[in-house]
Enzyme design. Structure first.
Site, short mmCIF file in Angstrom:
data_model
loop_
_atom_site.label_atom_id
_atom_site.label_comp_id
_atom_site.label_asym_id
_atom_site.label_seq_id
_atom_site.Cartn_x
_atom_site.Cartn_y
_atom_site.Cartn_z
N GLY A 80 0.83 -1.21 0.00
CA GLY A 80 0.00 0.00 0.00
C GLY A 80 0.86 1.26 0.00
CB SER A 136 4.63 -3.04 -3.11
OG SER A 136 4.38 -1.78 -3.69
CD1 TRP A 137 3.29 -0.40 3.19
CD2 TRP A 137 4.88 1.18 3.01
NE1 TRP A 137 3.53 0.10 4.46
CE2 TRP A 137 4.50 1.07 4.37
CE3 TRP A 137 5.86 2.10 2.65
CZ2 TRP A 137 5.08 1.84 5.38
CZ3 TRP A 137 6.44 2.87 3.65
CH2 TRP A 137 6.05 2.74 4.99
CG ASP A 155 8.00 -3.04 -10.59
OD1 ASP A 155 7.38 -1.98 -10.80
OD2 ASP A 155 8.01 -3.62 -9.49
CG HIS A 203 4.74 -3.15 -8.53
ND1 HIS A 203 5.97 -3.04 -7.91
CD2 HIS A 203 3.81 -2.83 -7.59
CE1 HIS A 203 5.79 -2.66 -6.65
NE2 HIS A 203 4.51 -2.53 -6.43
#
Length: 314
Positions: free
Chosen positions: A40, A112-113, A267, A295
């Site tokens: 996120g 990711s985050w 990505d 991604h």
């Protein structure tokens, strides 16, 4: 992926500041502890994230980071104060959850985050981490944020212009802060439009990924979408409250922790060089480049995750 399973235990952990963080445990209560750290920021955990682990060998722990998913209060309410929602708060929440569940050391898995948060936690508490599996490496440096919300627009100039036009012209010097303000507006129509404009851009960045999910960001219920965008804008307009480059600079603290970095060749939002840079600074990590992925992943990507998690199960 393993068959769908349900938690054998769950609850809300009081982490202070008026926040209750949702957590759940699945699989084997006596198995190897593993923590799923969602992306996120503000996405929340989901049932599919349980399925990468062998439920006979793993004690799978998931949690919703502050103010999203089933954690309370929820960021979709514009009256909820996010000032006590920073990277440092989330690292403390993870450590409090570990203590609450009686875990000595755990494997960390996320992307990711989630990779930024994993690195921040592991560098603060390396003695509590057994292994790390990261997909889609990000370290939330200002240079990365600038690329994701501006630089990559060289491939999508029309859509980048629309993203910028989603905020008042007078606020376009700091587009992310402007979106953060709009997402806290008391008018639900203002918030809904801002959330739509933000996720339209996020979906654009992944739109060329032939094996990914084209609407991965916008395909959420309204409340979840609002919380996701509000928390993303809150974090990225503040560079996640991290000193620039600190996670890469302090990667030496991860020495002795086996790690796997999985990154898609295509990505666009998080270019492969981020994973490459981290692999050079963390000698115990192995970088696997997935040639058919961006991604949002691919079947090959998911198989590589499964192989890694099975390999670390013991």
């Amino acid at each position: 992926m393993y068959p769908a399973i349900e938690p054998y235990d769950h609850g809300h952990l009081d982490v202070g500041d008026g926040n209750l963080v949702y957590w759940e445990a699945c699989g084997n209560p006596d198995g190897k502890p593993a923590l799923v750290v969602h992306g996120g920021p503000g996405s929340g955990c989901g049932p599919g994230q349980r399925r990468g682990f062998d439920p006979e060998r793993y004690r799978i722990i998931l949690f919703d980071q502050r103010n999203c998913g089933r954690s309370l209060p929820h960021a979709s309410d514009p009256a909820v104060d996010l000032s006590a929602n920073t990277t440092h708060h989330l690292v403390a929440d993870m450590e409090r959850l570990r203590e609450h569940l009686g875990v000595d050391r755990w494997l960390l898995y996320g992307g990711s985050w989630g990779s930024t948060l994993i690195l921040a936690y592991a560098e603060a508490h390396p003695e509590r981490v057994s292994e790390i599996v990261i997909t889609g490496v990000t370290m939330t440096r200002r240079s990365e944020i600038d690329w994701l919300y501006d630089g990559v627009g060289r491939f999508f100039p029309q859509q980048r212009q629309r993203f910028r036009e989603g905020v008042p012209e007078s606020e376009r010097d700091d587009v992310l802060a402007a979106y953060a303000r709009l997402m806290a507006d008391p008018d639900p129509a203002v918030r809904a439009k801002a959330a739509h404009d933000w996720t339209a851009w996020e979906d654009t960045v992944i739109s060329l990924e032939v094996n990914g999910k084209p609407d991965a960001y916008s395909d959420r219920p309204d409340d979840a979408l609002a919380a996701f965008v509000r928390i993303c804008a809150h974090y990225f307009s503040n560079a996640a409250w991290l000193e620039e480059g600190v996670l890469l600079r302090e990667a030496h603290k991860l020495a002795g922790i086996p790690g796997l970095l999985l990154h898609g060749r295509f990505d666009l939002g998080s270019p492969l060089e981020y994973a490459w840079d981290l692999a050079q600074a963390w000698p115990d990590a192995r970088l696997v480049i997935v040639e058919d992925s961006g991604h949002t992943g691919s079947d090959t990507y998911r198989k590589e995750v499964g192989k890694a998690l099975d390999g670390y199960a013991g």
